[in-house]
Each structure stands twice: as C-alpha cells, then as structure tokens.
Write a protein that holds these residues in place. Structure first.
Motif, PDB file in Angstrom:
ATOM      1  N   PHE A   1      -9.525  -0.955  -5.405  1.00 13.40           N
ATOM      2  CA  PHE A   1      -9.134   0.029  -4.382  1.00 13.40           C
ATOM      3  C   PHE A   1      -8.853  -0.658  -3.052  1.00 13.40           C
ATOM      4  CE2 PHE A   1      -9.635   3.160  -1.066  1.00 13.40           C
ATOM      5  CZ  PHE A   1      -8.941   4.248  -1.577  1.00 13.40           C
ATOM      6  N   ILE A   2      -9.716  -1.585  -2.656  1.00 13.01           N
ATOM      7  CA  ILE A   2      -9.499  -2.305  -1.389  1.00 13.01           C
ATOM      8  C   ILE A   2      -8.197  -3.096  -1.446  1.00 13.01           C
ATOM      9  CG2 ILE A   2     -10.352  -4.197   0.057  1.00 13.01           C
ATOM     10  CD1 ILE A   2     -13.211  -3.140  -0.531  1.00 13.01           C
ATOM     11  N   LEU A   3      -7.975  -3.798  -2.541  1.00  8.21           N
ATOM     12  CA  LEU A   3      -6.745  -4.565  -2.687  1.00  8.21           C
ATOM     13  C   LEU A   3      -5.521  -3.651  -2.611  1.00  8.21           C
ATOM     14  CD1 LEU A   3      -5.460  -7.320  -3.187  1.00  8.21           C
ATOM     15  CD2 LEU A   3      -5.695  -6.891  -5.648  1.00  8.21           C
ATOM     16  N   ALA A   4      -5.587  -2.521  -3.287  1.00 10.92           N
ATOM     17  CA  ALA A   4      -4.475  -1.567  -3.245  1.00 10.92           C
ATOM     18  C   ALA A   4      -4.285  -1.018  -1.830  1.00 10.92           C
ATOM     19  CB  ALA A   4      -4.718  -0.430  -4.239  1.00 10.92           C
ATOM     20  N   SER A   5      -5.373  -0.727  -1.150  1.00  9.95           N
ATOM     21  CA  SER A   5      -5.283  -0.207   0.220  1.00  9.95           C
ATOM     22  C   SER A   5      -4.681  -1.237   1.168  1.00  9.95           C
ATOM     23  CB  SER A   5      -6.673   0.198   0.731  1.00  9.95           C
ATOM     24  OG  SER A   5      -7.196   1.245  -0.046  1.00  9.95           O
ATOM     25  N   VAL A   6      -5.048  -2.482   0.998  1.00  5.66           N
ATOM     26  CA  VAL A   6      -4.523  -3.549   1.847  1.00  5.66           C
ATOM     27  C   VAL A   6      -3.018  -3.711   1.625  1.00  5.66           C
ATOM     28  CG1 VAL A   6      -4.580  -6.053   2.246  1.00  5.66           C
ATOM     29  CG2 VAL A   6      -6.711  -4.755   2.129  1.00  5.66           C
ATOM     30  N   THR A   7      -2.571  -3.561   0.366  1.00  3.41           N
ATOM     31  CA  THR A   7      -1.130  -3.686   0.117  1.00  3.41           C
ATOM     32  C   THR A   7      -0.353  -2.599   0.848  1.00  3.41           C
ATOM     33  OG1 THR A   7      -1.069  -2.350  -1.908  1.00  3.41           O
ATOM     34  CG2 THR A   7      -1.441  -4.730  -2.159  1.00  3.41           C
ATOM     35  N   ASP A   8      -0.992  -1.444   1.096  1.00  2.00           N
ATOM     36  CA  ASP A   8      -0.330  -0.381   1.845  1.00  2.00           C
ATOM     37  C   ASP A   8       0.016  -0.856   3.248  1.00  2.00           C
ATOM     38  OD1 ASP A   8       0.631   2.153   2.655  1.00  2.00           O
ATOM     39  OD2 ASP A   8      -1.355   2.705   3.385  1.00  2.00           O
ATOM     40  N   PHE A   9      -0.921  -1.508   3.903  1.00  2.14           N
ATOM     41  CA  PHE A   9      -0.681  -1.981   5.256  1.00  2.14           C
ATOM     42  C   PHE A   9       0.290  -3.167   5.262  1.00  2.14           C
ATOM     43  CE2 PHE A   9      -4.760   0.205   5.462  1.00  2.14           C
ATOM     44  CZ  PHE A   9      -4.485   1.122   6.457  1.00  2.14           C
ATOM     45  N   ILE A  10       0.140  -4.041   4.276  1.00  2.00           N
ATOM     46  CA  ILE A  10       1.008  -5.222   4.219  1.00  2.00           C
ATOM     47  C   ILE A  10       2.454  -4.826   3.938  1.00  2.00           C
ATOM     48  CG2 ILE A  10       1.506  -7.359   2.979  1.00  2.00           C
ATOM     49  CD1 ILE A  10      -1.535  -7.654   2.550  1.00  2.00           C
ATOM     50  N   ASP A  11       2.668  -3.918   2.968  1.00  2.00           N
ATOM     51  CA  ASP A  11       4.062  -3.578   2.655  1.00  2.00           C
ATOM     52  C   ASP A  11       4.747  -2.883   3.822  1.00  2.00           C
ATOM     53  OD1 ASP A  11       3.610  -0.773   2.410  1.00  2.00           O
ATOM     54  OD2 ASP A  11       3.405  -0.892   0.256  1.00  2.00           O
ATOM     55  N   GLY A  12       3.991  -2.086   4.568  1.00  2.00           N
ATOM     56  CA  GLY A  12       4.569  -1.457   5.759  1.00  2.00           C
ATOM     57  C   GLY A  12       4.952  -2.486   6.813  1.00  2.00           C
ATOM     58  N   TYR A  13       4.073  -3.465   7.017  1.00  2.00           N
ATOM     59  CA  TYR A  13       4.366  -4.531   7.977  1.00  2.00           C
ATOM     60  C   TYR A  13       5.589  -5.328   7.535  1.00  2.00           C
ATOM     61  CZ  TYR A  13       4.102  -8.911  10.502  1.00  2.00           C
ATOM     62  OH  TYR A  13       4.422 -10.015  11.248  1.00  2.00           O
ATOM     63  N   VAL A  14       5.604  -5.727   6.273  1.00  3.81           N
ATOM     64  CA  VAL A  14       6.719  -6.527   5.747  1.00  3.81           C
ATOM     65  C   VAL A  14       8.033  -5.751   5.864  1.00  3.81           C
ATOM     66  CG1 VAL A  14       7.700  -7.525   3.630  1.00  3.81           C
ATOM     67  CG2 VAL A  14       5.312  -7.965   4.231  1.00  3.81           C
ATOM     68  N   ALA A  15       7.997  -4.484   5.504  1.00  2.00           N
ATOM     69  CA  ALA A  15       9.223  -3.671   5.554  1.00  2.00           C
ATOM     70  C   ALA A  15       9.774  -3.592   6.980  1.00  2.00           C
ATOM     71  CB  ALA A  15       8.957  -2.272   5.000  1.00  2.00           C
ATOM     72  N   ARG A  16       8.883  -3.363   7.961  1.00  3.25           N
ATOM     73  CA  ARG A  16       9.345  -3.249   9.348  1.00  3.25           C
ATOM     74  C   ARG A  16       9.713  -4.612   9.936  1.00  3.25           C
ATOM     75  NH1 ARG A  16       5.314   0.371   8.929  1.00  3.25           N
ATOM     76  NH2 ARG A  16       3.745  -1.044   9.741  1.00  3.25           N
ATOM     77  N   HIS A  17       8.863  -5.600   9.737  1.00  4.63           N
ATOM     78  CA  HIS A  17       9.043  -6.905  10.361  1.00  4.63           C
ATOM     79  C   HIS A  17      10.258  -7.650   9.808  1.00  4.63           C
ATOM     80  CE1 HIS A  17       8.055 -11.139  11.401  1.00  4.63           C
ATOM     81  NE2 HIS A  17       7.657 -10.575  12.523  1.00  4.63           N
ATOM     82  N   TYR A  18      10.508  -7.509   8.520  1.00  8.28           N
ATOM     83  CA  TYR A  18      11.607  -8.238   7.886  1.00  8.28           C
ATOM     84  C   TYR A  18      12.789  -7.325   7.536  1.00  8.28           C
ATOM     85  CZ  TYR A  18       8.258 -12.009   7.635  1.00  8.28           C
ATOM     86  OH  TYR A  18       7.332 -12.977   7.973  1.00  8.28           O
ATOM     87  N   ASN A  19      12.817  -6.165   8.185  1.00  4.67           N
ATOM     88  CA  ASN A  19      13.915  -5.211   7.996  1.00  4.67           C
ATOM     89  C   ASN A  19      14.176  -4.927   6.507  1.00  4.67           C
ATOM     90  OD1 ASN A  19      15.849  -3.446   8.949  1.00  4.67           O
ATOM     91  ND2 ASN A  19      17.465  -4.987   8.956  1.00  4.67           N
ATOM     92  N   GLN A  20      13.103  -4.579   5.799  1.00  2.00           N
ATOM     93  CA  GLN A  20      13.194  -4.281   4.376  1.00  2.00           C
ATOM     94  C   GLN A  20      12.946  -2.796   4.096  1.00  2.00           C
ATOM     95  OE1 GLN A  20      10.631  -6.847   2.076  1.00  2.00           O
ATOM     96  NE2 GLN A  20      11.659  -8.695   2.770  1.00  2.00           N
TER      97      GLN A  20
END
Length: 175
Positions: free
Chosen positions: A37-56
């Motif tokens: 659950f923690i790993l899945a929750s962390v991916t939520d924050f990471i994918d949002g950051y990656v999408a915004r930061h790298y225009n994805q």
C-alpha cells in the motif's frame, strides 16, 4: 507510454496484490500488505510529479491516475468494513462523494469544461492514504476512530467544495 503512465499502471497492478496480502492469513500478512500500500501510494505522488515536471500529462493519465487512487483506497476500505475497522456507513459516505464528484465532472465535460483536482481533493487523498497506513500499522480502536473521522471530514469538505465552486455547471446542466 510515458513514465508517469507506467507508474500509474504499476499502481493498478499492486491493488490485487495488496488485497491478496490482506485476505491471506499468514504471519506478517498485514505488514506485507502495508508495504505494498505504501509503495502504491508513493507511486501516486511520483507519477504526478513526473507527469508535470517532464510534461508527460496525457488523457490516459488524467483518467487512469484518479481511478487507480480510488481503486486502491476503496479496496482497503472494503477490507476495513469487513473486519469491522470502519463502519459501513462511513465507507458509503466516501463512495457517495466519489460518485457525486465524478458525476459533476461528467456534466462539466458535456459542457466543454474540465474540473481539475482541487487542493482540498488532494488533501483528502493524502489524509485518506495516511489514515489507511496508520490503521494498518497501529491496531488500536481509538486511532481507527480518529482516522475514520479525519477521512470523513476531508471527504465531506472536499465534496462540498467541488459543488460550491462549480455550482454553475449544474445550473447549466439538463436536470
């Protein structure tokens, strides 16, 4: 397939693993479920950051990311209701809010408008995920009650905020 979308799909794959770990009774199964659950929750924050930061930012991501979050959270809450860690009525309030906001967004889309995630919605998601983590770590009835209360307050507040800020969508809708 962008990196952000791959992370979202990883989160979706982790959901059944999380559920299996909750339901299969072996020594440490809750700790294993917690880790997933923690790993899945962390991916939520990471994918949002990656999408915004790298225009994805993609349409797939806009659809799948919030769906993955809802599926992850709802899967935990279903188990909490089953083991009497959360009252069913509280789970119903969470589901009702999610369906109502989704309905509001669908009406807005028909009007050519996109309702972005509000800050209160992000706070709700974070509080819910932290609450679920705390409930899995500390099997304490008082803490569970506090976590459920925080989840409910943030859920109700954010739901009301979505409707108040977007009341014009409903006024223009065909109801």
């Amino acid at each position: 397939m962008t990196t952000a979308n791959k992370l979202t799909l990883c989160r979706v794959v982790m959901i059944p693993i999380f559920l299996v770990l909750l339901y299969v009774d072996f020594t440490g199964h809750l700790w294993a479920a917690l880790a997933v659950f923690i790993l899945a929750s962390v991916t939520d924050f990471i994918d949002g950051y990656v999408a915004r930061h790298y225009n994805q930012i993609t349409d797939f991501g806009k659809f799948m990311d919030p769906l993955a979050d809802k599926l992850l959270v709802m899967s935990a809450m279903v188990w909490f209701v089953e083991v009497a860690w959360m009252p069913a009525w509280a789970f119903f309030v969470v589901i009702a809010r999610e369906l109502a906001v989704t309905g509001l967004r669908l009406v807005a889309v028909e009007q050519g408008r996109v309702i972005a995630a509000a800050k209160s919605g992000k706070v709700k998601t974070a509080c819910t995920m932290v609450g679920i983590i705390l409930m899995l770590i500390f099997p304490n009835a008082t803490l569970r009650l506090v976590c459920v209360a925080v989840i409910l307050v943030t859920t109700i507040y954010s739901g009301i905020e979505y409707f108040v800020k977007n009341k014009d969508v409903l006024a223009k809708g065909t109801m």
